[in-house]
Design an enzyme around this catalytic site. Structure first.
Site, PDB file in Angstrom:
ATOM      1  CE1 TYR A  31      17.280  -9.859 -17.070  1.00 39.11           C
ATOM      2  CE2 TYR A  31      16.126  -7.866 -17.746  1.00 39.11           C
ATOM      3  CZ  TYR A  31      17.072  -8.490 -16.955  1.00 39.11           C
ATOM      4  OH  TYR A  31      17.807  -7.758 -16.077  1.00 39.11           O
ATOM      5  CE  LYS A 145      15.703 -27.291  -2.009  1.00 40.20           C
ATOM      6  NZ  LYS A 145      16.759 -27.789  -2.868  1.00 40.20           N
ATOM      7  CD  GLU A 178      25.544 -27.384  -2.660  1.00 36.86           C
ATOM      8  OE1 GLU A 178      24.792 -28.130  -2.023  1.00 36.86           O
ATOM      9  OE2 GLU A 178      25.331 -26.175  -2.805  1.00 36.86           O
ATOM     10  CG  LEU A 203      20.502 -26.407   0.115  1.00 37.11           C
ATOM     11  CD1 LEU A 203      19.982 -24.972   0.131  1.00 37.11           C
ATOM     12  CD2 LEU A 203      19.679 -27.235  -0.839  1.00 37.11           C
TER      13      LEU A 203
HETATM   14  N1  PDD Z   1      18.012 -30.313  -4.701  1.00 38.16           N
HETATM   15  N2  PDD Z   1      22.532 -29.024  -2.804  1.00 38.16           N
HETATM   16  C1  PDD Z   1      21.834 -28.532  -3.839  1.00 38.16           C
HETATM   17  C2  PDD Z   1      22.464 -27.480  -4.702  1.00 38.16           C
HETATM   18  C3  PDD Z   1      20.534 -29.012  -4.105  1.00 38.16           C
HETATM   19  O1  PDD Z   1      19.842 -28.490  -5.136  1.00 38.16           O
HETATM   20  C4  PDD Z   1      19.992 -30.031  -3.275  1.00 38.16           C
HETATM   21  C5  PDD Z   1      18.630 -30.584  -3.489  1.00 38.16           C
HETATM   22  C6  PDD Z   1      20.772 -30.515  -2.206  1.00 38.16           C
HETATM   23  C7  PDD Z   1      20.252 -31.572  -1.241  1.00 38.16           C
HETATM   24  O2  PDD Z   1      19.244 -31.036  -0.425  1.00 38.16           O
HETATM   25  P1  PDD Z   1      18.039 -31.949   0.125  1.00 38.16           P
HETATM   26  O3  PDD Z   1      18.662 -33.132   0.776  1.00 38.16           O
HETATM   27  O4  PDD Z   1      17.336 -31.077   1.100  1.00 38.16           O
HETATM   28  O5  PDD Z   1      17.188 -32.347  -1.050  1.00 38.16           O
HETATM   29  C8  PDD Z   1      22.020 -29.978  -2.000  1.00 38.16           C
HETATM   30  C9  PDD Z   1      16.699 -30.820  -4.982  1.00 38.16           C
HETATM   31  C10 PDD Z   1      16.595 -32.297  -4.827  1.00 38.16           C
HETATM   32  C11 PDD Z   1      16.256 -30.331  -6.358  1.00 38.16           C
HETATM   33  O6  PDD Z   1      16.553 -29.169  -6.647  1.00 38.16           O
HETATM   34  O7  PDD Z   1      15.598 -31.072  -7.106  1.00 38.16           O
END
Ligand code: PDD
Length: 367
Positions: A31, A145, A178, A203
């Site tokens: 933007y 998140k 992760e 996360l």
């Molecule tokens: N993403 N780490 C990150 C950066 C994530 O985006 C996710 C999940 C996880 C796993 O978290 P959970 O088991 O609660 O789904 C770890 C979701 C699936 C998505 O953004 O589509």
């Protein structure tokens, strides 16, 4: 007020952007803000140039020329009777069903231009303001998140372009944090499952938590610790977990082949355990017909599979609803082994069963 939204002129009231717009879901957009002062756009050229540069930095381009953008802006300023104000320009990568990677997605960038009136003439002399210092945390809170997912999107897409199914992030000391949309695990050389602890750098995956408990239930030792690239060289198995991928085996990290490139038995076992537990829930919940207006809490207690299967509670005051809960459970023809008096501290719902107004608590509660 006239605006330019989704590549067309419209009144602000009728402006529509899809909720699948990647800007909305991932922050996958760029933007600019340009000030307008009585017939003049301040630094228009600089802003338009930077807009193009930002797009190119995140790997897309807009097929609308600068002169067309200027024409749109001028019409907005005229029709909205702007004397002093600002012009907000946003371009998102486009709209499609949600997926982190935009590789091979049929996307057309979405241009939005909005004007805002500023009533007063810009003052030449203004009073000073107070400022404070704070840590630069942009963006170092992956434990939240948020939809601020552009780095994840770029990493995942780069991986997909090069034939990888996921990108693993490294911290400053080259330990794995992760995946771009998953948590990462290894089964180390001593048959201990390793996954990073909740140290603020990852996360707190809901699936991670369930798998931790599945593993404990299967008497697999687990250690929550940082995983290095050297650990991967010597590990027996690796996998990622997430709501969308459950447990997905990893057979290669960079150039390192794991378990001779074969899916390991622990990864398989955990995937199977996880999916079976969830299949059980879904089949039971699909049988519930009389819950349209009610909220049901389903509490999986993975440490005790039988209780996990048969524990259902209403929301709110669990004690007072106990008998109601029991009759509901009976109506579902579920064999109640034990009704536990559980206090829910952390209401982490995964809206899995939203349609029926059901809430699934995936937090694992110890007996
Ligand atoms: N993403 N780490 C990150 C950066 C994530 O985006 C996710 C999940 C996880 C796993 O978290 P959970 O088991 O609660 O789904 C770890 C979701 C699936 C998505 O953004 O589509």
């Amino acid at each position: 007020m006239l605006s330019y939204v989704n590549n067309k002129f419209c009144s602000l009231d009728n402006a529509k952007i899809s909720v699948n717009d990647r800007g909305y879901q991932f922050g996958d957009a760029v933007y600019e803000v340009i000030l307008y002062k009585d017939g003049k756009f301040l630094d228009m050229e600089g802003h338009l140039k930077r807009l193009r540069k930002s797009m190119s930095r995140i790997d897309f381009e807009l097929n609308i020329s600068d002169s067309a953008i200027k024409t749109i802006i001028k019409r907005l300023v005229t029709e909205n009777n702007l004397k002093y104000g600002s012009i907000y320009i946003q371009v998102s990568r486009g709209e499609y069903f949600r997926d982190h990677s935009y590789f091979n997605m049929p996307l057309k960038p979405i241009l939005v231009i909005l004007t805002k009136k500023i009533k007063e003439k810009f003052k030449i002399v203004v009073p000073g303001i107070k400022v404070f210092t704070t840590l630069d945390t942009r963006w170092s809170n992956p434990d939240i998140k948020t939809t601020q997912l552009l780095p994840n999107v770029l990493a995942k897409t780069e991986g997909m372009k090069n034939g990888f199914g996921e990108a693993l992030f490294l911290d400053d000391n080259s330990y794995i944090t992760e995946g771009s949309s998953s948590n990462f695990w290894i089964l180390d050389k001593n048959n201990i499952l390793n996954t990073r602890s909740l140290d603020g750098k990852i996360l707190a995956g809901i699936t991670r938590d369930s798998i931790l408990n599945c593993a404990k239930n299967k008497k697999i030792k687990v250690l929550e610790k940082k995983i290095s690239l050297d650990d991967i060289k010597t590990c027996k198995e690796a996998f990622i977990t997430s709501a969308s991928s459950f447990v997905t085996p990893v057979v290669q990290v960079d150039e390192m082949i794991i378990n001779s490139g074969l899916v390991g038995e622990f990864s398989n076992l955990l995937r199977k355990t996880y999916l079976e537990l969830n299949d059980w829930f879904i089949s039971k919940l699909n049988n519930i017909s009389n819950l349209k207006e009610k909220v049901l809490i389903v509490i999986p207690i993975i440490n005790n599979y039988k209780i996990f299967k048969d524990s259902f509670y209403y929301r709110d005051n669990i004690d007072s609803r106990k008998s109601e809960t029991i009759s509901l459970v009976n109506a579902m023809k579920v064999n109640v082994l034990e009704v536990l008096n559980i206090k829910i501290n952390n209401f982490s719902s995964a809206n899995l069963f939203n349609k029926n107004k059901l809430v699934y608590i995936s937090e694992v509660i110890q007996k």
